[in-house]
Design an enzyme around this catalytic site. Structure first.
Site, mmCIF file in Angstrom:
data_model
loop_
_atom_site.group_PDB
_atom_site.id
_atom_site.type_symbol
_atom_site.label_atom_id
_atom_site.label_comp_id
_atom_site.label_asym_id
_atom_site.label_seq_id
_atom_site.Cartn_x
_atom_site.Cartn_y
_atom_site.Cartn_z
ATOM 1 N N GLU A 1 36.494 42.508 45.563
ATOM 2 C CA GLU A 1 37.227 43.704 45.996
ATOM 3 C C GLU A 1 36.680 44.947 45.287
ATOM 4 O O GLU A 1 36.479 44.941 44.063
ATOM 5 C CB GLU A 1 38.722 43.530 45.675
ATOM 6 C CG GLU A 1 39.545 44.748 46.092
ATOM 7 C CD GLU A 1 41.054 44.507 46.084
ATOM 8 O OE1 GLU A 1 41.500 43.365 45.888
ATOM 9 O OE2 GLU A 1 41.783 45.506 46.279
ATOM 10 N N GLU B 1 43.552 35.352 41.562
ATOM 11 C CA GLU B 1 42.737 36.427 40.978
ATOM 12 C C GLU B 1 42.221 36.056 39.592
ATOM 13 O O GLU B 1 42.942 35.463 38.804
ATOM 14 C CB GLU B 1 43.576 37.717 40.875
ATOM 15 C CG GLU B 1 44.020 38.237 42.219
ATOM 16 C CD GLU B 1 44.771 39.570 42.133
ATOM 17 O OE1 GLU B 1 44.824 40.181 41.041
ATOM 18 O OE2 GLU B 1 45.296 40.000 43.172
ATOM 19 N N ASP C 1 49.461 38.942 48.611
ATOM 20 C CA ASP C 1 50.645 39.449 47.907
ATOM 21 C C ASP C 1 50.767 40.959 48.116
ATOM 22 O O ASP C 1 51.761 41.571 47.734
ATOM 23 C CB ASP C 1 50.662 39.033 46.429
ATOM 24 C CG ASP C 1 49.504 39.599 45.630
ATOM 25 O OD1 ASP C 1 48.624 40.242 46.220
ATOM 26 O OD2 ASP C 1 49.471 39.375 44.396
ATOM 27 N N SER C 2 49.765 41.560 48.778
ATOM 28 C CA SER C 2 49.902 42.956 49.230
ATOM 29 C C SER C 2 51.109 43.084 50.169
ATOM 30 O O SER C 2 51.656 44.175 50.337
ATOM 31 C CB SER C 2 48.632 43.421 49.948
ATOM 32 O OG SER C 2 48.281 42.507 50.970
ATOM 33 N N LYS D 1 44.497 31.432 47.305
ATOM 34 C CA LYS D 1 43.601 32.366 46.615
ATOM 35 C C LYS D 1 44.274 32.784 45.317
ATOM 36 O O LYS D 1 45.502 32.907 45.275
ATOM 37 C CB LYS D 1 43.346 33.603 47.497
ATOM 38 C CG LYS D 1 42.599 34.729 46.787
ATOM 39 C CD LYS D 1 42.249 35.865 47.716
ATOM 40 C CE LYS D 1 43.295 36.952 47.802
ATOM 41 N NZ LYS D 1 43.660 37.597 46.513
ATOM 42 N N ASP E 1 48.229 33.602 49.148
ATOM 43 C CA ASP E 1 47.827 34.301 47.926
ATOM 44 C C ASP E 1 48.794 33.944 46.795
ATOM 45 O O ASP E 1 50.004 34.184 46.913
ATOM 46 C CB ASP E 1 47.905 35.814 48.211
ATOM 47 C CG ASP E 1 47.015 36.619 47.320
ATOM 48 O OD1 ASP E 1 46.214 36.030 46.563
ATOM 49 O OD2 ASP E 1 47.098 37.866 47.390
#
Ligand code: KIV
Length: 333
Positions: free
Chosen positions: A204, A137, A66-67, A135, A105
């Site tokens: 991270e 978070e 999502d970056s 993925k 993501d």
């Protein structure tokens, strides 16, 4: 064109074996690589051009992060990114890299509300974009979602340490795992994710030693982005690797353009009739430079040259001594 240069060297300037000669990694390969201490090299990509660069350069996996909301779509943070935007970017990446293990993501809001919502959205990545895994978070707080996704037969990766979607709850983008309390929280979360069915975890922004502890103690692969050299593989954001994003670059990210620019100009010099090569093979420009950069990164990850100390967060001797006294810290077995 200069007669001396082989056509193979023109069409494949990085010299990386084509995918038809390599086999696509899968979850079994990834756990075998962990057992054999073979680092996994992966990058982000958000469109077909960069995904095909990554594929040609020999990465093991691609993350449609999502970056992409920041580096491609121009948002200030990853928080506004929607499922539809992630699906669009993932579909494009899949077209560019049809044979690479692709991870989608899950954006903020797509998995926190319920296990059912998490499965519905994870399925979109698989069915609409052809992703191999997703993925998300968070640790214990997202285990319901992780279990639901995994029970639905979809591979799911956890993401701990600095988690950008919830960075404001940590007081911004801060290195994690430096103190015993922070490390204990992370390793507990990591075990909870493994128990819930995650096939791997990404850490991270952590110093190497506590990140290495997580990798060592877990059975599943534990990868890092800015988490030092004691984990099972490395991720770098494509736009940092290529120096494309001018707003910000995390301290741990290495830009490979300066590393390969001489190799690129030497290659151009060997071509002779550059215009003809460009017209016939289109290997005279940025895609070749990008491929060389990503290929160098892959090589450095594989031979342990990346990350070196200057791309790792450190922990003070005093804090390391305290970390080592944690009941969750396991010394050499
Ligand atoms: O979105 C992304 O690229 C990520 C990395 C920062 C780990 O999640």
């Amino acid at each position: 064109m200069n007669d001396k240069i082989e056509p193979e060297a023109i069409t494949n300037p990085t010299g990386i074996a084509s995918l038809s000669q390599r086999s696509k990694v899968d979850v079994l390969t990834l756990s075998k690589m962990k057992r054999k201490d073979e680092p996994v090299a992966w990058v982000t990509a958000y469109d077909s051009t960069f995904a095909s660069v990554a594929s040609a350069a020999g990465v093991d996996m691609i993350l449609v992060g999502d970056s992409g909301g920041m580096v491609q779509l121009g948002y200030q943070t990853t928080n506004p990114v929607t499922m539809d935007e992630m699906i669009l970017m993932s579909q494009a990446a899949r077209r560019g890299a049809p044979d690479v293990f692709l991870i989608g993501d899950m954006p903020q809001g797509s998995y926190e509300t319920s296990g059912r919502d998490a499965v519905v959205n994870a399925l979109r990545f698989v069915k609409e974009a052809g992703c191999d895994a997703v993925k998300l978070e968070g640790g214990a707080r997202v285990c319901e979602a992780v279990k639901a996704i995994s029970d639905a037969g979809i591979l799911v990766m956890g993401h701990l340490g600095l988690t950008p979607q919830s960075a404001s709850s940590f007081g911004g983008y801060r290195v994690q795992g430096k103190t015993a309390d922070s490390f204990e929280l992370i390793i507990e979360d990591a075990f909870a994710l493994q128990e819930a069915g995650a096939f791997s975890i990404l850490l991270e922004a952590m110093p190497a030693e506590p990140a290495g502890q997580v990798a060592k103690q877990l059975d599943i692969p534990v990868y890092g982005i800015g988490a030092g050299n004691q984990v099972d593989g490395q991720l770098v954001i494509m736009h940092d690797l290529l120096g494309l994003f001018k707003e910000f670059r995390p301290w741990f990210a290495k830009c490979y353009i300066p590393e390969v620019i001489t190799q690129f100009s030497d290659y151009i010099a060997t071509l002779g009739d550059v215009k003809k090569v460009g017209r016939e093979f289109r290997t005279d420009g940025l895609s070749t430079l990008a491929e060389m950069s990503v290929a160098r990164y892959v090589e450095e990850v594989k031979n342990g040259q990346f990350p070196q100390k200057d791309y790792m967060y450190s922990v003070s001797a005093e804090n390391l001594a305290k970390l080592k006294k944690s009941k969750k810290w396991k010394s050499k077995s």
